[in-house]
Scaffold this motif. Structure first.
Motif, PDB file in Angstrom:
ATOM      1  N   CYS A  18       0.797  -1.235   0.000  1.00 27.80           N
ATOM      2  CA  CYS A  18       0.000   0.000   0.000  1.00 27.80           C
ATOM      3  C   CYS A  18       0.824   1.276   0.000  1.00 27.80           C
ATOM      4  N   LEU A  19       2.053   1.221   0.487  1.00 29.47           N
ATOM      5  CA  LEU A  19       2.852   2.432   0.654  1.00 29.47           C
ATOM      6  C   LEU A  19       2.962   3.233  -0.643  1.00 29.47           C
ATOM      7  N   GLY A  20       2.649   4.514  -0.542  1.00 30.96           N
ATOM      8  CA  GLY A  20       2.748   5.414  -1.675  1.00 30.96           C
ATOM      9  C   GLY A  20       1.566   5.404  -2.616  1.00 30.96           C
ATOM     10  N   LYS A  21       0.615   4.506  -2.378  1.00 30.59           N
ATOM     11  CA  LYS A  21      -0.557   4.393  -3.250  1.00 30.59           C
ATOM     12  C   LYS A  21      -1.647   5.374  -2.791  1.00 30.59           C
ATOM     13  N   ALA A  22      -2.584   5.641  -3.692  1.00 33.44           N
ATOM     14  CA  ALA A  22      -3.681   6.575  -3.423  1.00 33.44           C
ATOM     15  C   ALA A  22      -5.019   5.831  -3.412  1.00 33.44           C
ATOM     16  N   GLU A  23      -6.060   6.527  -2.965  1.00 33.55           N
ATOM     17  CA  GLU A  23      -7.409   5.951  -2.998  1.00 33.55           C
ATOM     18  C   GLU A  23      -7.752   5.583  -4.439  1.00 33.55           C
ATOM     19  N   GLY A  24      -8.372   4.411  -4.603  1.00 31.60           N
ATOM     20  CA  GLY A  24      -8.728   3.927  -5.932  1.00 31.60           C
ATOM     21  C   GLY A  24      -7.664   3.041  -6.561  1.00 31.60           C
ATOM     22  N   ASP A  25      -6.451   3.078  -6.042  1.00 30.84           N
ATOM     23  CA  ASP A  25      -5.384   2.225  -6.578  1.00 30.84           C
ATOM     24  C   ASP A  25      -5.603   0.779  -6.151  1.00 30.84           C
ATOM     25  N   GLU A  26      -5.165  -0.130  -7.011  1.00 29.56           N
ATOM     26  CA  GLU A  26      -5.220  -1.547  -6.668  1.00 29.56           C
ATOM     27  C   GLU A  26      -3.892  -1.958  -6.058  1.00 29.56           C
ATOM     28  N   VAL A  27      -3.975  -2.851  -5.088  1.00 29.24           N
ATOM     29  CA  VAL A  27      -2.760  -3.397  -4.478  1.00 29.24           C
ATOM     30  C   VAL A  27      -2.837  -4.921  -4.520  1.00 29.24           C
ATOM     31  N   ARG A  28      -1.698  -5.512  -4.744  1.00 33.60           N
ATOM     32  CA  ARG A  28      -1.597  -6.980  -4.757  1.00 33.60           C
ATOM     33  C   ARG A  28      -0.782  -7.393  -3.544  1.00 33.60           C
ATOM     34  N   VAL A  29      -1.367  -8.309  -2.789  1.00 33.92           N
ATOM     35  CA  VAL A  29      -0.696  -8.803  -1.595  1.00 33.92           C
ATOM     36  C   VAL A  29      -0.503 -10.303  -1.744  1.00 33.92           C
ATOM     37  N   ARG A  30       0.745 -10.710  -1.682  1.00 32.59           N
ATOM     38  CA  ARG A  30       1.055 -12.134  -1.801  1.00 32.59           C
ATOM     39  C   ARG A  30       0.820 -12.806  -0.453  1.00 32.59           C
ATOM     40  N   THR A  31      -0.029 -13.831  -0.458  1.00 33.00           N
ATOM     41  CA  THR A  31      -0.282 -14.639   0.731  1.00 33.00           C
ATOM     42  C   THR A  31       0.370 -15.994   0.504  1.00 33.00           C
ATOM     43  N   PRO A  32       0.435 -16.827   1.543  1.00 36.86           N
ATOM     44  CA  PRO A  32       1.033 -18.155   1.334  1.00 36.86           C
ATOM     45  C   PRO A  32       0.303 -18.979   0.271  1.00 36.86           C
ATOM     46  N   ASP A  33      -1.004 -18.738   0.103  1.00 36.82           N
ATOM     47  CA  ASP A  33      -1.798 -19.528  -0.829  1.00 36.82           C
ATOM     48  C   ASP A  33      -1.904 -18.923  -2.221  1.00 36.82           C
ATOM     49  N   SER A  34      -1.927 -17.589  -2.290  1.00 36.79           N
ATOM     50  CA  SER A  34      -2.172 -16.949  -3.573  1.00 36.79           C
ATOM     51  C   SER A  34      -1.780 -15.476  -3.517  1.00 36.79           C
ATOM     52  N   VAL A  35      -2.239 -14.748  -4.521  1.00 38.31           N
ATOM     53  CA  VAL A  35      -2.076 -13.302  -4.535  1.00 38.31           C
ATOM     54  C   VAL A  35      -3.467 -12.705  -4.372  1.00 38.31           C
ATOM     55  N   LYS A  36      -3.616 -11.854  -3.376  1.00 35.03           N
ATOM     56  CA  LYS A  36      -4.918 -11.239  -3.085  1.00 35.03           C
ATOM     57  C   LYS A  36      -4.934  -9.840  -3.673  1.00 35.03           C
ATOM     58  N   LEU A  37      -6.028  -9.496  -4.351  1.00 34.41           N
ATOM     59  CA  LEU A  37      -6.177  -8.190  -4.970  1.00 34.41           C
ATOM     60  C   LEU A  37      -7.133  -7.335  -4.145  1.00 34.41           C
TER      61      LEU A  37
END
Length: 162
Positions: free
Chosen positions: A128-147
């Motif tokens: 999330c760092l540096g992102k703005a409202e409305g931006d998409e973020v991808r977070v890698r979890t142990p099982d998958s990538v969460k959007l």
């Protein structure tokens, strides 16, 4: 990444803990130890043994807090941060199933015992760092990538913190 960062509120809490331990708890426990020691045989004196142990715990925590507070760098809010996710921000994420996740970006010393406070080193925060409202973020979890989508970014204390 800097692990010695803290919000002004977090610094004040640690300072208050140190003050309470040093000025209130330690003198009280010291009096109890002295009283229990005056009773004689210390080897079978539960009051003496318990309070002596508590005194060691207080001293250990005081040493830790003094050392830690001397190394911490307080990061103040800056109006330039407005609209973007940076240290101290409250961030609300929404996923494709309309589930929300709200958290505050704080230093590693501030996350213990607090709901919704996440270390600046956590994967979701790094995304999330540096992102703005409305931006998409991808977070890698142990099982998958969460959007996620950033739904809201705000600064200041939340209602639960006031």
């Amino acid at each position: 990444m800097d692990t010695n960062v803290i919000t002004p509120e977090g610094y004040a809490e640690l300072q208050q803990e140190l003050d309470t331990l040093w000025r209130h708890e330690r003198p009280e426990v010291t009096r109890k130890v002295q009283w229990a020691a005056s009773l004689g045989d210390r080897s079978e004196n539960a009051d003496y043994q318990y309070n002596k142990k508590r005194l060691r715990e207080i001293d250990r925590r005081v040493r830790f807090l003094r050392n830690r507070l001397s190394k911490l760098r307080v990061v103040e809010y800056n109006p330039v941060q407005e609209g973007k996710a940076y240290f101290g921000a409250w961030v609300t994420l929404v996923d494709e199933d309309d589930q929300t996740l709200t958290f505050r970006i704080v230093g590693p010393d501030e996350i213990y015992g607090k709901q919704h406070y996440v270390s600046v080193h956590a994967p979701v925060v790094k995304a999330c760092l540096g992102k703005a409202e409305g931006d998409e973020v991808r977070v890698r979890t142990p099982d998958s990538v969460k959007l996620w989508e950033i739904a809201e970014i705000r600064y200041g204390l939340a209602a639960a913190d006031r």
